[in-house]
Write an enzyme that holds these catalytic residues in place. Structure first.
Site, PDB file in Angstrom:
ATOM      1  N   LYS A  23      -9.436  -1.811   6.740  1.00 31.03           N
ATOM      2  CA  LYS A  23      -9.952  -3.179   6.560  1.00 31.03           C
ATOM      3  C   LYS A  23     -10.845  -3.545   7.742  1.00 31.03           C
ATOM      4  O   LYS A  23     -10.521  -3.239   8.886  1.00 31.03           O
ATOM      5  CB  LYS A  23      -8.778  -4.153   6.489  1.00 31.03           C
ATOM      6  CG  LYS A  23      -9.229  -5.603   6.477  1.00 31.03           C
ATOM      7  CD  LYS A  23      -8.306  -6.489   5.726  1.00 31.03           C
ATOM      8  CE  LYS A  23      -7.048  -6.811   6.481  1.00 31.03           C
ATOM      9  NZ  LYS A  23      -6.062  -7.400   5.589  1.00 31.03           N
ATOM     10  N   ASP A  83      -4.602  -1.383   6.816  1.00 31.93           N
ATOM     11  CA  ASP A  83      -4.887  -2.736   6.317  1.00 31.93           C
ATOM     12  C   ASP A  83      -4.583  -3.747   7.424  1.00 31.93           C
ATOM     13  O   ASP A  83      -4.176  -4.863   7.167  1.00 31.93           O
ATOM     14  CB  ASP A  83      -4.006  -2.984   5.081  1.00 31.93           C
ATOM     15  CG  ASP A  83      -4.392  -4.224   4.297  1.00 31.93           C
ATOM     16  OD1 ASP A  83      -5.542  -4.679   4.429  1.00 31.93           O
ATOM     17  OD2 ASP A  83      -3.539  -4.734   3.557  1.00 31.93           O
ATOM     18  N   TRP A 126       0.849  -1.205   0.000  1.00 27.57           N
ATOM     19  CA  TRP A 126       0.000   0.000   0.000  1.00 27.57           C
ATOM     20  C   TRP A 126       0.884   1.254   0.000  1.00 27.57           C
ATOM     21  O   TRP A 126       0.552   2.242  -0.651  1.00 27.57           O
ATOM     22  CB  TRP A 126      -0.951  -0.004   1.209  1.00 27.57           C
ATOM     23  CG  TRP A 126      -2.149  -0.891   1.002  1.00 27.57           C
ATOM     24  CD1 TRP A 126      -2.246  -1.957   0.166  1.00 27.57           C
ATOM     25  CD2 TRP A 126      -3.428  -0.763   1.637  1.00 27.57           C
ATOM     26  NE1 TRP A 126      -3.504  -2.508   0.246  1.00 27.57           N
ATOM     27  CE2 TRP A 126      -4.243  -1.811   1.135  1.00 27.57           C
ATOM     28  CE3 TRP A 126      -3.962   0.100   2.591  1.00 27.57           C
ATOM     29  CZ2 TRP A 126      -5.571  -1.984   1.546  1.00 27.57           C
ATOM     30  CZ3 TRP A 126      -5.276  -0.079   3.003  1.00 27.57           C
ATOM     31  CH2 TRP A 126      -6.073  -1.115   2.480  1.00 27.57           C
TER      32      TRP A 126
HETATM   33  N1  SAM Z   1      -1.105  -3.286   3.565  1.00 33.41           N
HETATM   34  C1  SAM Z   1       0.028  -4.184   3.656  1.00 33.41           C
HETATM   35  C2  SAM Z   1       0.640  -4.280   2.291  1.00 33.41           C
HETATM   36  O1  SAM Z   1      -0.028  -3.917   1.332  1.00 33.41           O
HETATM   37  O2  SAM Z   1       1.781  -4.707   2.175  1.00 33.41           O
HETATM   38  C3  SAM Z   1      -0.354  -5.545   4.196  1.00 33.41           C
HETATM   39  C4  SAM Z   1      -0.751  -5.500   5.662  1.00 33.41           C
HETATM   40  S1  SAM Z   1      -0.865  -7.084   6.390  1.00 33.41           S
HETATM   41  C5  SAM Z   1      -2.328  -7.720   5.716  1.00 33.41           C
HETATM   42  C6  SAM Z   1      -1.361  -6.737   8.031  1.00 33.41           C
HETATM   43  C7  SAM Z   1      -0.270  -6.088   8.860  1.00 33.41           C
HETATM   44  O3  SAM Z   1      -0.865  -5.645  10.084  1.00 33.41           O
HETATM   45  C8  SAM Z   1       0.857  -7.032   9.269  1.00 33.41           C
HETATM   46  O4  SAM Z   1       2.066  -6.618   8.679  1.00 33.41           O
HETATM   47  C9  SAM Z   1       0.917  -6.893  10.799  1.00 33.41           C
HETATM   48  O5  SAM Z   1       2.230  -6.855  11.312  1.00 33.41           O
HETATM   49  C10 SAM Z   1       0.212  -5.565  11.008  1.00 33.41           C
HETATM   50  N2  SAM Z   1      -0.296  -5.368  12.364  1.00 33.41           N
HETATM   51  C11 SAM Z   1      -1.132  -6.187  13.059  1.00 33.41           C
HETATM   52  N3  SAM Z   1      -1.355  -5.684  14.291  1.00 33.41           N
HETATM   53  C12 SAM Z   1      -0.654  -4.497  14.370  1.00 33.41           C
HETATM   54  C13 SAM Z   1      -0.484  -3.519  15.387  1.00 33.41           C
HETATM   55  N4  SAM Z   1      -1.086  -3.643  16.567  1.00 33.41           N
HETATM   56  N5  SAM Z   1       0.295  -2.450  15.132  1.00 33.41           N
HETATM   57  C14 SAM Z   1       0.929  -2.330  13.932  1.00 33.41           C
HETATM   58  N6  SAM Z   1       0.801  -3.225  12.929  1.00 33.41           N
HETATM   59  C15 SAM Z   1       0.026  -4.298  13.145  1.00 33.41           C
END
Ligand code: SAM
Length: 291
Positions: A158, A118, A55
């Site tokens: 999301k 996301d 993204w």
């Molecule tokens: N939008 C990204 C892309 O296009 O490359 C993909 C995101 S991936 C589906 C979801 C991300 O949410 C993961 O990398 C995870 O580490 C992050 N995440 C989950 N909980 C989080 C938190 N509390 N704080 C920061 N990041 C978090």
């Protein structure tokens, strides 16, 4: 699953690698923009839960079209992310006040035009717990948004369409004049994932941004803003060109294409994935020798 079979099965996965995106999610943001023009006029953006960074790649590419100056993009994730030119990175937890403060400090008084999130937690398999953690991520993203987004700005996040989702829509309507739920074509129909597209940020006049929970910490008395039209019907919009690929279909490569095709490595492999230790142990034959 082998690399070739995944490439054959998932057209968006294959195309992401061909086009240099770090993840197939890039297409979701692009398809949301096709429908809602979320990048229009945007020069400052925040990408929450950004790793591995597709993204941020999309933002970096698309926002350059809006101004001769470099766009300002701040990307945050729990995981380390390989650098991207022009993207300021913060490694941190978006539910923590300290992370929110770091993001806010990068804007130095200026405000963002767009915040995207996301976020997805590691699934535990315990349905209620997973839904609760996802809700916490959305709330944290909204809290940060209320600190950095300019009036009139856009928030995209999301969501998982669980049982309480209509309450979330109604509550978001307190902060934004328009709330849609979008299902990009690249998001599998089999997944309950969707994206809220909240436009025209317009918080209540007396709302003071804080890191408490703005959706839940409402007073249950006459001053509660969730009254009257508290249950709004949010339009559901499928976006992305309907002539494009269907994320749930299998598209095999035909004849000469199959012969010419060789699978590619992902554009950006995770640099420090949570399963790194397990891979190292496997490579050192730890599991077999332990038996
Ligand atoms: N939008 C990204 C892309 O296009 O490359 C993909 C995101 S991936 C589906 C979801 C991300 O949410 C993961 O990398 C995870 O580490 C992050 N995440 C989950 N909980 C989080 C938190 N509390 N704080 C920061 N990041 C978090």
């Amino acid at each position: 699953m082998g690399k070739i079979s995944k490439d054959k099965r998932d057209v968006y996965y294959r195309q992401a690698k061909e086009q240099g995106w770090r993840a197939r999610s890039a297409f979701k943001l692009l398809q949301i923009d096709e429908e809602f023009n979320i990048f229009q006029g945007v020069t400052r953006a925040v990408d929450l839960c950004a790793a591995p960074g597709s993204w941020s790649q999309v933002l970096s590419k698309e926002l350059k079209k809006n101004s001769s100056e470099m766009p300002q993009i701040v990307a945050v994730d729990l995981q380390a992310m390989a650098p991207l030119p022009g993207v300021i990175q913060i490694q941190g937890d978006i539910t923590k006040l300290s992370t929110a403060e770091q993001i806010i400090s990068h804007f130095d008084g200026a405000q963002a035009d767009l915040v995207v999130s996301d976020g997805a937690p590691d699934v535990t398999g315990l349905h209620d717990l997973d839904e609760y953690i996802q809700a916490q991520l959305i709330l944290a993203a909204l809290n940060i948004t209320t600190h950095v987004l300019r009036t009139g700005g856009t928030f995209v996040a999301k969501i998982f369409r669980g049982k309480d989702v209509t309450l979330l829509y109604a509550q978001l309507k307190i902060f934004f004049r328009t709330v849609h739920v979008a299902k990009p074509r690249s998001s599998r129909n089999s997944s309950i994932e969707a994206f809220i597209v909240c436009m025209d940020y317009n918080p209540p006049a007396d709302y003071v941004p804080n890191m408490a929970n703005p959706l839940m910490d409402v007073p249950y008395d006459a001053s509660n803003p969730i009254v009257g039209s508290n249950r709004v019907i949010v339009p559901f919009v499928a976006c992305g060109d309907l002539r494009g690929f269907d994320a749930d279909m299998t598209y095999s490569l035909d004849g000469s294409e199959a012969e010419r095709y060789s699978p590619r490595d992902p554009t950006q492999s995770p640099i420090s994935p949570p399963y790194k230790k397990a891979l190292e142990l496997k490579r050192s034959n730890f599991y077999n020798s332990a038996l």
